[in-house]
Enzyme design. Structure first.
Site, PDB file in Angstrom:
ATOM      1  N   GLU B 158     -77.224 114.124 -11.542  1.00  0.00           N
ATOM      2  CA  GLU B 158     -76.098 113.566 -10.797  1.00  0.00           C
ATOM      3  C   GLU B 158     -74.722 113.945 -11.353  1.00  0.00           C
ATOM      4  O   GLU B 158     -73.748 113.950 -10.626  1.00  0.00           O
ATOM      5  CB  GLU B 158     -76.211 112.031 -10.768  1.00  0.00           C
ATOM      6  CG  GLU B 158     -77.403 111.497  -9.991  1.00  0.00           C
ATOM      7  CD  GLU B 158     -77.280 111.737  -8.494  1.00  0.00           C
ATOM      8  OE1 GLU B 158     -76.146 111.798  -7.989  1.00  0.00           O
ATOM      9  OE2 GLU B 158     -78.326 111.890  -7.832  1.00  0.00           O
ATOM     10  N   SER B 429    -112.378  59.746  10.070  1.00  0.00           N
ATOM     11  CA  SER B 429    -113.308  59.227   9.058  1.00  0.00           C
ATOM     12  C   SER B 429    -113.035  59.692   7.641  1.00  0.00           C
ATOM     13  O   SER B 429    -113.697  59.239   6.703  1.00  0.00           O
ATOM     14  CB  SER B 429    -114.735  59.619   9.423  1.00  0.00           C
ATOM     15  OG  SER B 429    -115.075  59.030  10.648  1.00  0.00           O
TER      16      SER B 429
END
Lengths: 163, 667
Positions: B158, B429
């Site tokens: 770069e 239940s």
């Protein structure tokens, strides 16, 4: 003047003496919980089986405690508990760590579990009852303290004398 | 005139200088929002651990390990028949560091038969983040922790004169300008690393001359405020490296994790070259979508590194021949959203949103990725095994500890309605075991051998209505034991027992167990006329599976700061603890339910290994089908029903139990 002075001195000494009486010496796990239990002379000794991996983690946690890494030790004991969720040995170690750290509610909870679910004879049995008694004392739960202290004797099964 | 011109210059330049100075100062002082990371439980390996080869390979795949045929390197594993050779990646846990090492194990019949070392835990999988508004995923790193080849290599690609210039390379700009003029288009940029950093920070999106001037001036000023190492560090932590859905990947730590599932210091040269290469265009060179293009770019970077002396000939040869080696762990991401809802609930009272989004906390949960995957798959099969008209929700935890292992709130992965946490439904239940437990705890002389009357009842309720509970088979069995009444889920006998306990006392008992009930004036409560979510039901049954030890199920194990310091840990809240002997009596009945009661399909049709424990629940006309059951390892609660609360053809046994059994068979 003199009378007042002596009364003041006397009151101060009395308060200091009383405050000293009400202060419990700091709990030492080795002296107060483990050592007496190590001399357990029961003819029935129950040493709960611990898987190898759990024993490695217990050793690791003990080393961490020796190095002052208590939080790390608790996490390591919890790892052991994930492997063996019903291990009375790991429960008792956790109870003792919390007791030494002054977290009496946690110490009560873990030792109470060992008391009800753990071995009924031998060192772990005795350590759990001592831990429970100390935690209950610090929490002001006199009834549980008395019950746990009474129960220590039941961890030792003495042999019947032969004549 | 001259003075006029000078005045204009000063009037423009001075404010501009102060503006740029302010901008660079804000760059220097900027503090990143570091998202908190949520982890699954680490897979603990030890002798005699139950784990199938499929489950182990799933875990390794989820963690980004790559299967190889030769000797594994870091992040790879070799499988030969039932033996695995894994080169682990290591992890910094709050209780100590696990170093990378070769772990060898052999499985036999779904159990770890041999293992070296004797115990080892793999690194935990990341299952979520708490992001700030910018949705930027970032974990900062010191430049000294980044491999030298990558630091040198970045400059080689770069900005080769990085160590020499003062923010702007005029020679580089001239070179780029000539090349661009010759090409007739922009083919090369002349920006230095410092300029790129400024550009990223300021988020310029126009390529104007004024913008270039801003950038150059700011870069020069920045170099006067920070040294080269600090600029490089900022660059590695700032730069954009790609997109993971809505979340943008910033910084080398997240990039290494996203593309390779590795910590930065474990990246090999080929990995480093790919990451440096794709900075130029993370979308254009996206290695997941453009593998060939990304490979070419990586090899170009490697060649540049060779030419500039960053790597030697041997390194270049071996690296340029390697495949991209990308991690495939990303594909399972969506499975964890429902579980993350529980995590958010459990920590919202302890930590503020801003702490979670900015302070980089580490949240360690109990989630088991494999069980979560199987749970999600089971819910997705609802249409096949039941029907497309119904929805489902499933909660899974350790039976004897309070660890929440998996949770799914929908049969459809795209649904955002988490029924496991939000759908309050009548539980039918499922309440009955609690009625019988309350009887054992509160009624003197009551035991499971006590006689109950399963006969017609007619009760006048507080609102003046007459209530006549019926059994599911419309029959009354007369005198039966309490044990039979629970095993066969007899409504009339249960209401009879409930009335002996008393409605208020029962509600009080449930409250002591940690269940707060708002509506409690009707005896239908004894038959489950109470609205609870599947997650709440699961807590209740945790009481039975843990023999009274656990009353809360936790998703979060512990939380640390970003540096690993422990902040909080989950602990059971001590509430009323039922007597273990009483729970054991209820559990005997729950076991009988799976062998001769309403859930006997478990053992008679699905042939699941015993012992199993559980209870079915069905509400009016099948509006809700429930099953909560456990063995010694796992507790699973399943709900099936319609979102519009319309009837379904399913009972607890023909609906929820089917999904439950399939899940248990597949784990």
């Amino acid at each position: 003047m003199n009378f007042c002075f002596y009364r003041g001195v006397l009151a101060t000494i009395l308060i200091l003496a009383l405050s000293h009486c009400s202060q419990r010496k700091p709990i030492d796990i080795t002296d107060d919980v483990r050592d007496p239990s190590d001399h357990n002379t029961s003819i029935i000794q129950i040493a709960p089986m611990v898987p190898e991996a759990v024993q490695i983690l217990i050793n690791e946690a003990e080393a961490q405690i020796e190095n002052g890494l208590v939080n790390e030790a608790i996490l390591t004991f919890n790892r052991a508990l994930s492997i063996s969720p019903t291990s009375a040995t790991v429960h008792q170690h956790l109870a003792e760590v919390y007791l030494s750290e002054g977290d009496y509610k946690a110490a009560f909870k873990w030792s109470n579990w060992v008391f009800t679910e753990g071995p009924k004879h031998g060192p772990i049995c005795e350590r759990a009852r001592r831990t429970l008694a100390l935690a209950a004392e610090m929490l002001g739960d006199v009834e549980t303290q008395a019950m746990a202290l009474d129960a220590i004797a039941s961890c030792t099964q003495v042999s019947t004398p032969k004549y | 005139m001259c003075w006029y011109f000078l005045g204009c210059c000063i009037g423009l330049v001075v404010p501009w200088y102060f503006y740029i100075d302010h901008v660079t100062e804000s760059i220097v002082n900027e503090q990143w929002d570091i998202p908190s990371v949520v982890y699954a439980r680490p897979l603990e390996l030890y002798q005699n651990k139950n784990i199938s080869p499929q489950a182990l390979m799933f875990e390794l795949d989820a963690l980004g390990y790559i299967q190889v045929s030769g000797t594994p390197k870091l992040g790879q594993y070799q499988k030969y028949q039932n033996s695995f050779d894994i080169y682990t990646k290591g992890f910094n846990f709050a209780d100590g560091v696990t170093v990378p090492k070769r772990v060898k194990l052999t499985l036999s019949n779904g159990v770890v038969e041999a293992l070296s070392p004797a115990i080892y835990r793999l690194e935990p999988k990341v299952i979520g983040h708490f992001f700030s508004a910018g949705l930027e995923n970032r974990q900062p790193i010191r430049v000294t922790e980044i491999p030298d080849t990558m630091v040198q290599g970045l400059q080689a690609v770069e900005d080769r004169t990085f160590s020499e210039h003062h923010g702007v390379s005029w020679l580089g700009i001239l070179r780029a300008a000539i090349k661009n003029m010759m090409a007739g288009e922009v083919i090369q940029g002349g920006s230095t690393i410092t300029q790129q950093l400024v550009k990223n920070k300021l988020q310029y999106n126009q390529n104007s001359l004024l913008r270039k001037l801003h950038e150059a001036f700011a870069a020069t000023l920045l170099e006067s405020k920070l040294d080269k190492a600090a600029i490089l560090e900022m660059y590695f932590n700032e730069i954009y490296w790609g997109q993971d859905g809505k979340v943008s990947i910033h910084g080398v730590v997240e990039a290494a994790s996203y593309y390779f599932a590795k910590p930065v210091k474990r990246l090999n040269i080929a990995d480093q070259a790919l990451l440096v290469g794709i900075i130029k265009g993370p979308s254009w060179y996206n290695p997941f979508k453009q593998a060939k293009r990304a490979l070419e770019r990586r090899n170009l970077v490697l060649k540049t590194w060779l030419d500039t002396g960053v790597i030697n000939q041997a390194q270049w040869q071996s690296s340029s021949q390697q495949p991209l080696g990308l991690s495939q762990h990303r594909r399972l991401r969506a499975d964890y959203e429902d579980y993350m809802d529980v995590v958010k609930r459990q920590i919202r009272s302890q930590f503020s949103q801003s702490d979670l989004k900015q302070k980089g906390l580490k949240i360690f949960t109990f989630l088991d990725p494999y069980i979560q995957y199987k749970t999600t798959q089971t819910a997705m099969k609802t249409n096949d095994w039941l029907s497309s008209d119904v929805e489902s929700a499933i909660v899974v935890s350790g039976a004897q500890n309070a660890e929440l292992l998996a949770l799914t709130g929908s049969k459809n992965g795209q649904s955002h309605y988490n029924r496991a946490l939000l759908a309050k439904r009548q539980i039918g239940s499922l309440i009955k075991p609690l009625v019988y437990l309350a009887g054992l705890e509160q009624l003197a002389g009551f035991s499971f051998q006590s006689e109950l009357s399963d006969s017609a009842l007619s009760l006048k309720t507080n609102d003046g209505h007459v209530w006549q509970p019926k059994n599911w088979d419309q029959k009354s069995w007369g005198k039966i034991t309490a044990s039979q009444a629970l095993i066969h889920s007899r409504n009339q006998a249960t209401v009879g027992l409930g009335l002996k306990i008393g409605l208020d006392r029962f509600v009080q008992y449930l409250t002591q167990l940690g269940l707060n009930i708002n509506r409690s004036h009707h005896p239908s409560l004894f038959l489950g006329a109470i609205d609870l979510t599947p997650f709440e039901v699961h807590h209740l049954y945790g009481l039975f599976s843990s023999r009274g030890k656990n009353q809360q199920v936790y998703a979060v194990n512990y939380i640390t700061q970003s540096d690993g310091k422990l902040l909080s840990q989950s602990q059971q809240v001590r509430q009323k603890q039922p007597k273990t002997a009483n729970i054991d009596q209820v559990n005997q009945a729950l076991h009988a339910i799976t062998t001769e009661g309403t859930a006997k399909k478990i053992t008679q049709q699905f042939n699941l290994p015993q012992p199993m424990f559980g209870k079915t629940g069905t509400t009016n006309k099948g509006r809700d089908s429930w099953f909560s059951g456990f063995n010694q390892d796992l507790l699973v609660t399943v709900w099936v029903g319609r979102d519009d609360n319309q009837p379904t053809p399913y009972s607890g046994s023909s609906g929820a139990l089917i999904l439950w059994s399939h899940l248990f068979m597949n784990l």
